[in-house]
Design an enzyme around this catalytic site. Sequence first.
Site, short mmCIF file in Angstrom:
data_model
loop_
_atom_site.label_atom_id
_atom_site.label_comp_id
_atom_site.label_asym_id
_atom_site.label_seq_id
_atom_site.Cartn_x
_atom_site.Cartn_y
_atom_site.Cartn_z
N ASN A 391 0.85 -0.92 0.03
CA ASN A 391 0.11 -0.04 -0.16
C ASN A 391 0.81 1.14 -0.09
OD1 ASN A 391 -1.96 2.02 0.40
ND2 ASN A 391 -3.49 0.54 1.44
N ASP A 392 1.45 1.70 1.15
CA ASP A 392 2.12 3.05 1.18
C ASP A 392 3.54 2.81 0.43
OD1 ASP A 392 0.10 3.85 3.09
OD2 ASP A 392 1.17 2.72 4.67
#
Length: 467
Positions: A391-392
């Site tokens: 994700n990040d």
Amino acid sequence: MTLGVTQLAYIAATSLFIFALHWMNTPATARQGVYAGAAATAVAVGVAWFQPGIVHHGLIVVAIAAGFAVGIPLSQVPLTAVPQRTALSHAFGGLAAGLVGTVEYYLWLLETPERLSPFRVGALIAEIILGYLTFTGSLMAAGKLQEVKWIPQRPVTYPLQNVINFLLLVIALILAAAIVSQPAAARGALLFPIIIVLALAFGILLIIPIGGADMPTVIAILNGYAGLSAVAMGFALDNKLLITAGALDGSSGLILAIIMCNAMNRSFTNVLFGAFGQVQQTKAGGEQKVYKSETPQGAAQVLEQANFVVVIPGYGMAVAQAQHKVRELYDQLKKRGINVKFAIHPVAGRMPGHMNVLLAEADIPYTDLVEMDEINADMPQCDVALVVGANDVVNPAARTDKSSPIYGMPIIDADKARLVFAIKRSKNPGFAGIDNELYFSDRTWMLFGDAKNVVGELVKQLAGESH
């Protein structure tokens, strides 16, 4: 055991510890590095056991048995739980250092006060402060990683948080100075427990404001603290092996923490006091962003037409234990002559090297694991970027949004691929608590679901096993 034999054994153990660190630099020699480290520890324990001053051999046997009773189950945890298991190991190391320092101080104070020199007492106090804050801090980190209900994963901040933490440390140092100034004074017996309580509290308060996104760095920092407490113990006990082993452990942990901070474009102080990972509230009245979903069937059809596929693993792969299905997907794509690489971000997952360990368990060739800096140059030529639970570390906001908590963090340039398939369990944000702009891109298609199930469906489609 003679002094000469003891010193030779210490040199042998120190050499094995150094070789252990060196060999663990590469997967080809990592296993022998582990064996070397275990052998060094066994030599160190054996030498300490047979010193002339040891009289309670039965207690040592009980302690070793207790260590095996705890250590064997901990060695059998799934790879997804390795980060919190590592944190627990740091907690045990810190507790051991703290307890040894406490016992030694009161033993010398009551029986041989002449041994309490200012230097030795200073080393003992450094040992207990570092040991006990590592103990509680590591327990908090393990709780966050394990998602224990009463320990919030997200940062917990409050007014004057850093001031309170600083005051606790200052008070502990003032009390320490009072003891060191008169090492054998009776007041030390009363002040010493206060320092212990402050160190325990400091460890908790130090980790509470840190979010899950920073856990890889926190684990490395705590490893450094544990090593430094062992160094202080070595100075207090005049044990050269403890000093060298602790220095190796502490320096490697701190160096790794620096590497992790660089990977996130953050500083030590930013990690410890920045509350990275705090959920941001969505602005009211903002434009509603929409995902584009795809089915495994459609994604498989695109994948088999690709020439170059980059798989970007993340914590979602670890949670789903999807690494073996990912290996099956890798095999299916390679059968078709497709070039497949795995893009590894330094802080993907919840501990340094988390993705490397998982993929190695699935026997994916290490030569196909490519670090972030190297793979980014190839991303514009990538036909399909397959994001598996990351994700990040693929969020373009790190490059473009100055208000983002991850702004400036180096990321894998998945958005530069010709097409992106992102496997995600839900629409919830990652540890940084922000939406991922990649998932709303025109070139991104979402595959919602458990990573193991979704990748398994992709494998079935490619293998022609669908019904």
